[in-house]
Scaffold this active site. Structure first.
Site, PDB file in Angstrom:
ATOM      1  N   SER A 127     -12.397  -5.982  -5.091  1.00  0.00           N
ATOM      2  CA  SER A 127     -13.600  -5.446  -4.440  1.00  0.00           C
ATOM      3  C   SER A 127     -14.725  -6.483  -4.404  1.00  0.00           C
ATOM      4  CB  SER A 127     -14.115  -4.169  -5.109  1.00  0.00           C
ATOM      5  OG  SER A 127     -13.113  -3.154  -5.110  1.00  0.00           O
ATOM      6  N   HIS A 147     -12.598   0.311  -5.144  1.00  0.00           N
ATOM      7  CA  HIS A 147     -11.868   0.608  -3.910  1.00  0.00           C
ATOM      8  C   HIS A 147     -12.549  -0.040  -2.701  1.00  0.00           C
ATOM      9  CE1 HIS A 147      -8.496   3.433  -2.743  1.00  0.00           C
ATOM     10  NE2 HIS A 147      -8.886   3.010  -1.559  1.00  0.00           N
ATOM     11  N   SER A 166       0.811  -1.203   0.000  1.00  0.00           N
ATOM     12  CA  SER A 166       0.000   0.000   0.000  1.00  0.00           C
ATOM     13  C   SER A 166       0.851   1.262   0.000  1.00  0.00           C
ATOM     14  CB  SER A 166      -0.911   0.003   1.231  1.00  0.00           C
ATOM     15  OG  SER A 166      -1.545   1.258   1.395  1.00  0.00           O
ATOM     16  N   GLY A 174      -8.448  -8.115  -0.560  1.00  0.00           N
ATOM     17  CA  GLY A 174      -7.947  -7.162   0.413  1.00  0.00           C
ATOM     18  C   GLY A 174      -8.337  -7.475   1.836  1.00  0.00           C
TER      19      GLY A 174
END
Length: 381
Positions: A310, A278, A109, A332
């Site tokens: 996502s 996102h 990140s 994620g």
């Protein structure tokens, strides 16, 4: 239940929630505005049933996938997830280690609590870097050169943060800059002694990738302020072209949701895109990534590599994305919950849970290798 007992995403989420004070858990779990997008991301996958085909020999199933000339053991990698070191000290490098050991890519990140150089030492062949462009273009360009010097394989420019989003959980918890924690938040943290001990021992996490630019002698708080002042700059296609020119290896845009933008990315020489909303943390009324994927794949699928993130919660979600035109998928929250709950072992557990689920789904629908997945396996009514 401990990390060894976890069998799905939900178990990992609950284990992470048990470890974290509300302010931290809400940061991971939350979305923007009414959090309609969070529900939509998952519902969109649920609305795409998979059609099984039987009488196919699926005794041996191959989950390996080639991406940018490298063969990975699985068709998914770890998305950039910021502040991992706030939830588990050393979390970023634990995620990188788990990815390296599983032979899948890991994207560091742009708000990592470890450095580009750390990643280059630990996992250069599996490490990519997410660039959050800075208002000072020289900062962005220097970060790109550092990622190059570290030997990282790809640069991922995130384009879907033109302005900061309205994440109301964070607002209510006063999670922002400057930090002004309420008494209730401080009292809540006392209920999580494992996390609190790590936090008090290490203090506010440092953002080392921004440290060289924040001024001599800057402490963690000052670096965080500097990073906040630099992010969400005006970002245009001219910047994409400039960064593409500087970066010598695979160049990826993350956050593409429209076919025309995908076409423009291909025209500028981008090697790939990540179709992403996102994680529903920016525009609450955006469509789910999986909903826009087919049109984007139709527009540029023969010109560049198409990836998606996502809403991934199950191996069946990964299979669905691959059926609809994704070449690769990134996850994620699953791995972030895993590392929060159990460190490197927890991140590895998350990877393994998704591997097992994907393997079983492939067997159930009659697919022995990933190349056989296509739109014919999607039931459209």
């Amino acid at each position: 239940m401990d990390i060894d007992d976890a069998i799905n995403f939900e178990d990992l989420r609950l284990l992470a929630k048990r470890r974290l004070p509300k302010i931290c858990y809400d940061f991971i779990e939350g979305g923007a505005d009414d959090e309609i997008g969070l529900d939509r991301n998952q519902q969109a996958f649920r609305d795409l049933p998979l059609i099984p085909r039987y009488l196919v020999n699926v005794d041996k199933r191959d989950l390996t996938k080639e991406l940018f000339g490298r063969k990975y053991d699985l068709p998914y990698g770890i998305s950039p997830t910021g502040l991992a070191g706030m939830f588990r000290v050393g979390g970023d490098m634990m995620l990188a280690q788990a990815a390296r050991d599983a032979n899948i890519p890991f994207v560091m990140s742009g708000s990592s609590t470890a450095s580009i150089e750390d990643l280059g030492k630990l996992a250069p062949e599996h490490g990519w870097y997410q660039l959050y462009a800075a208002r000072d273009k020289s900062v962005s360009e220097d970060m790109i050169r550092r990622a190059d010097a570290a030997g990282l394989g790809a640069l991922v420019l995130t384009v879907d943060v033109p302005v900061h989003s309205n994440r109301e959980r964070n607002v209510r918890n006063r999670f922002g800059r400057p930090v002004r924690l309420s008494l209730a938040t401080k009292l809540d943290a006392l209920s999580y002694p494992g996390w609190l001990y790590e936090y008090l021992k290490g203090g506010l996490p440092m953002f080392p990738n921004w440290l060289p630019y924040a001024g001599e002698g800057a402490d963690a708080d000052e670096v965080a302020d500097f990073m906040a002042s630099m992010t969400t700059p005006p970002l245009t296609w001219d910047d994409v072209a400039r960064f593409r020119e500087i970066w010598p290896r695979k160049f990826i845009l993350k956050g593409i949701m429209h076919p025309d933008d995908a076409i423009k990315a291909a025209e500028l020489g981008c090697d790939g895109i990540v179709v992403s909303n996102h994680g529903a943390r920016q525009l609450d009324r955006a469509p789910a990534s999986i909903e826009v994927l087919p049109a984007i794949a139709a527009a540029v699928g023969n010109r560049m590599t198409i990836m998606l993130d996502s809403g991934i919660r199950r191996g069946s979600d990964i299979a669905t994305a691959l059926c609809l035109g994704a070449d690769f998928v990134f996850v994620g929250r699953a791995t972030l919950y895993g590392v929060t709950a159990g460190g490197t072992a927890g991140a590895t557990k998350a990877i393994e849970i998704l591997r097992r689920e994907l393997d079983l789904v492939m067997g159930q629908i009659g697919v022995a290798d990933l190349a056989s997945l296509n739109e014919s396996f999607i039931f459209k009514g």
